[in-house]
Motif scaffolding. Structure first.
Motif, PDB file in Angstrom:
ATOM      1  N   GLN A  13       0.682  -1.343   0.412  1.00 14.11           N
ATOM      2  CA  GLN A  13      -0.025  -0.255  -0.005  1.00 14.11           C
ATOM      3  C   GLN A  13       0.799   1.265   0.057  1.00 14.11           C
ATOM      4  O   GLN A  13       1.901   0.985   0.486  1.00 14.11           O
ATOM      5  CB  GLN A  13      -0.939   0.199   1.487  1.00 14.11           C
ATOM      6  N   ASN A  14       0.430   2.548  -0.816  1.00  8.83           N
ATOM      7  CA  ASN A  14       1.293   3.664  -0.679  1.00  8.83           C
ATOM      8  C   ASN A  14       0.317   4.107   0.154  1.00  8.83           C
ATOM      9  O   ASN A  14      -0.781   4.971  -0.111  1.00  8.83           O
ATOM     10  CB  ASN A  14       0.974   4.352  -2.261  1.00  8.83           C
ATOM     11  N   ILE A  15       0.957   4.623   1.536  1.00  3.74           N
ATOM     12  CA  ILE A  15       0.265   4.977   2.860  1.00  3.74           C
ATOM     13  C   ILE A  15       0.904   6.082   3.110  1.00  3.74           C
ATOM     14  O   ILE A  15       2.418   6.475   3.546  1.00  3.74           O
ATOM     15  CB  ILE A  15       0.459   4.037   3.756  1.00  3.74           C
ATOM     16  N   HIS A  16       0.484   7.555   3.002  1.00  6.37           N
ATOM     17  CA  HIS A  16       0.891   8.512   3.459  1.00  6.37           C
ATOM     18  C   HIS A  16       1.132   8.930   5.242  1.00  6.37           C
ATOM     19  O   HIS A  16       2.100   9.628   5.127  1.00  6.37           O
ATOM     20  CB  HIS A  16       0.066   9.543   2.733  1.00  6.37           C
ATOM     21  N   ALA A  17       0.513   8.372   5.710  1.00  7.72           N
ATOM     22  CA  ALA A  17       0.169   8.319   6.605  1.00  7.72           C
ATOM     23  C   ALA A  17       1.428   7.874   7.082  1.00  7.72           C
ATOM     24  O   ALA A  17       1.706   6.785   7.234  1.00  7.72           O
ATOM     25  CB  ALA A  17      -1.031   8.033   7.857  1.00  7.72           C
ATOM     26  N   LYS A  18       1.639   8.693   8.960  1.00  7.75           N
ATOM     27  CA  LYS A  18       2.645   7.483   9.957  1.00  7.75           C
ATOM     28  C   LYS A  18       2.432   7.814  10.739  1.00  7.75           C
ATOM     29  O   LYS A  18       0.729   8.139  11.566  1.00  7.75           O
ATOM     30  CB  LYS A  18       4.044   9.070   9.685  1.00  7.75           C
ATOM     31  N   ILE A  19       2.748   7.011  11.522  1.00 10.26           N
ATOM     32  CA  ILE A  19       2.781   6.291  12.643  1.00 10.26           C
ATOM     33  C   ILE A  19       3.785   6.114  14.474  1.00 10.26           C
ATOM     34  O   ILE A  19       4.361   5.735  13.385  1.00 10.26           O
ATOM     35  CB  ILE A  19       1.535   4.812  12.779  1.00 10.26           C
ATOM     36  N   TYR A  20       3.840   6.924  14.843  1.00  8.78           N
ATOM     37  CA  TYR A  20       4.834   7.013  16.113  1.00  8.78           C
ATOM     38  C   TYR A  20       4.108   6.518  17.045  1.00  8.78           C
ATOM     39  O   TYR A  20       4.003   7.037  17.498  1.00  8.78           O
ATOM     40  CB  TYR A  20       5.675   8.246  16.281  1.00  8.78           C
ATOM     41  N   ILE A  21       5.427   5.080  17.773  1.00 11.82           N
ATOM     42  CA  ILE A  21       4.963   4.961  18.557  1.00 11.82           C
ATOM     43  C   ILE A  21       6.610   4.440  19.766  1.00 11.82           C
ATOM     44  O   ILE A  21       6.995   4.509  19.483  1.00 11.82           O
ATOM     45  CB  ILE A  21       4.647   2.897  18.296  1.00 11.82           C
ATOM     46  N   PHE A  22       6.066   5.559  20.726  1.00  9.65           N
ATOM     47  CA  PHE A  22       6.725   5.763  21.905  1.00  9.65           C
ATOM     48  C   PHE A  22       6.442   4.333  23.087  1.00  9.65           C
ATOM     49  O   PHE A  22       4.623   5.316  23.730  1.00  9.65           O
ATOM     50  CB  PHE A  22       6.940   7.355  22.512  1.00  9.65           C
ATOM     51  N   ARG A  23       7.295   3.627  23.843  1.00  5.47           N
ATOM     52  CA  ARG A  23       6.339   3.197  24.540  1.00  5.47           C
ATOM     53  C   ARG A  23       7.026   2.618  25.587  1.00  5.47           C
ATOM     54  O   ARG A  23       8.647   2.162  25.210  1.00  5.47           O
ATOM     55  CB  ARG A  23       5.060   2.010  24.695  1.00  5.47           C
ATOM     56  N   GLU A  24       7.648   2.319  27.001  1.00  3.48           N
ATOM     57  CA  GLU A  24       8.093   2.143  27.875  1.00  3.48           C
ATOM     58  C   GLU A  24       8.578   0.646  27.248  1.00  3.48           C
ATOM     59  O   GLU A  24       7.626  -0.233  26.435  1.00  3.48           O
ATOM     60  CB  GLU A  24       7.482   1.573  29.173  1.00  3.48           C
ATOM     61  N   GLU A  25       9.370  -0.076  27.697  1.00  3.38           N
ATOM     62  CA  GLU A  25       9.993  -1.426  27.649  1.00  3.38           C
ATOM     63  C   GLU A  25       9.305  -2.095  28.388  1.00  3.38           C
ATOM     64  O   GLU A  25       8.539  -3.534  28.022  1.00  3.38           O
ATOM     65  CB  GLU A  25      11.283  -1.598  27.754  1.00  3.38           C
ATOM     66  N   VAL A  26       8.482  -1.835  29.753  1.00  6.83           N
ATOM     67  CA  VAL A  26       7.895  -2.814  30.770  1.00  6.83           C
ATOM     68  C   VAL A  26       6.438  -2.217  30.728  1.00  6.83           C
ATOM     69  O   VAL A  26       6.761  -0.958  31.191  1.00  6.83           O
ATOM     70  CB  VAL A  26       8.582  -2.860  32.277  1.00  6.83           C
ATOM     71  N   TYR A  27       5.261  -2.884  30.554  1.00  7.44           N
ATOM     72  CA  TYR A  27       3.896  -1.810  30.740  1.00  7.44           C
ATOM     73  C   TYR A  27       3.561  -1.822  31.789  1.00  7.44           C
ATOM     74  O   TYR A  27       4.162  -2.021  32.799  1.00  7.44           O
ATOM     75  CB  TYR A  27       2.916  -2.851  30.128  1.00  7.44           C
ATOM     76  N   HIS A  28       3.120  -0.880  32.000  1.00  2.21           N
ATOM     77  CA  HIS A  28       2.186  -0.070  33.360  1.00  2.21           C
ATOM     78  C   HIS A  28       1.215   0.976  32.819  1.00  2.21           C
ATOM     79  O   HIS A  28       1.952   1.478  31.746  1.00  2.21           O
ATOM     80  CB  HIS A  28       3.610   0.690  33.767  1.00  2.21           C
ATOM     81  N   PRO A  29       0.395   1.113  33.840  1.00  3.10           N
ATOM     82  CA  PRO A  29      -0.811   1.758  33.638  1.00  3.10           C
ATOM     83  C   PRO A  29      -0.991   2.923  33.577  1.00  3.10           C
ATOM     84  O   PRO A  29      -1.743   3.783  33.400  1.00  3.10           O
ATOM     85  CB  PRO A  29      -1.529   0.989  34.002  1.00  3.10           C
ATOM     86  N   HIS A  30      -0.095   3.159  34.087  1.00  2.00           N
ATOM     87  CA  HIS A  30       0.273   4.896  34.537  1.00  2.00           C
ATOM     88  C   HIS A  30       1.273   5.646  33.489  1.00  2.00           C
ATOM     89  O   HIS A  30       2.873   5.772  33.776  1.00  2.00           O
ATOM     90  CB  HIS A  30       0.668   5.340  35.618  1.00  2.00           C
ATOM     91  N   TYR A  32       2.553   4.846  30.344  1.00  2.00           N
ATOM     92  CA  TYR A  32       2.960   3.780  28.921  1.00  2.00           C
ATOM     93  C   TYR A  32       3.878   4.503  28.059  1.00  2.00           C
ATOM     94  O   TYR A  32       4.572   3.948  27.608  1.00  2.00           O
ATOM     95  CB  TYR A  32       2.131   2.637  29.005  1.00  2.00           C
ATOM     96  N   GLY A  33       3.281   5.304  27.328  1.00  2.00           N
ATOM     97  CA  GLY A  33       3.303   5.573  26.499  1.00  2.00           C
ATOM     98  C   GLY A  33       2.818   6.871  25.427  1.00  2.00           C
ATOM     99  O   GLY A  33       1.587   6.699  26.116  1.00  2.00           O
ATOM    100  N   SER A  34       2.865   6.354  24.034  1.00  2.00           N
ATOM    101  CA  SER A  34       1.923   7.799  23.422  1.00  2.00           C
ATOM    102  C   SER A  34       2.108   7.099  22.197  1.00  2.00           C
ATOM    103  O   SER A  34       3.102   6.324  21.662  1.00  2.00           O
ATOM    104  CB  SER A  34       1.965   9.441  23.509  1.00  2.00           C
ATOM    105  N   VAL A  35       0.568   7.274  21.142  1.00  2.05           N
ATOM    106  CA  VAL A  35       0.803   6.988  19.659  1.00  2.05           C
ATOM    107  C   VAL A  35       0.700   8.892  18.583  1.00  2.05           C
ATOM    108  O   VAL A  35      -0.391   9.205  19.429  1.00  2.05           O
ATOM    109  CB  VAL A  35       0.107   6.469  19.238  1.00  2.05           C
TER     110      VAL A  35
END
Length: 73
Positions: A13-30, A32-35
Motif C-alpha cells: 500500500q502507498n500510505i502517506h500517514a505515519k505512526i510514531y509509537i513511543f512506549r516503555e519497555e515494561v508495561y505499566h498503566p500510568h 505507558y507511552g503514546s502514539v
C-alpha cells in the motif's frame, strides 16, 4: 538510556500517514507511552514549513493496537 528506532513500510500500500509509537519497555498503566499518527514528517519541512495534522493518543488500548498493527507489517 535511549531506546531504538525501528521503521517499517507497508509492502503493498502507498500510505502517506505515519505512526510514531513511543512506549516503555515494561508495561505499566500510568504513562505507558503514546502514539502519534498523521501526515506530518519529523523533518524541517514536516515540523515547520508544511501544514501537517497529527493526533497524539495516550490510552493503553490505542498503544496496544498500534504496536500490534506495526508488528504485523
Amino acid at each position: 538510556m535511549f531506546g531504538r528506532i525501528i521503521m517499517r513500510i507497508h509492502p503493498k500500500q502507498n500510505i502517506h500517514a505515519k505512526i510514531y509509537i513511543f512506549r516503555e519497555e515494561v508495561y505499566h498503566p500510568h504513562g505507558y507511552g503514546s502514539v502519534i499518527t498523521g501526515s506530518g514528517n519529523l523533518t524541517e519541512a514536516g515540523l515547520e514549513n508544511n501544514f501537517e495534522f497529527n493526533v497524539e493518543l495516550r490510552y493503553d488500548d490505542n498503544i496496544k493496537f498500534a504496536t500490534e498493527t506495526f508488528e504485523k507489517l
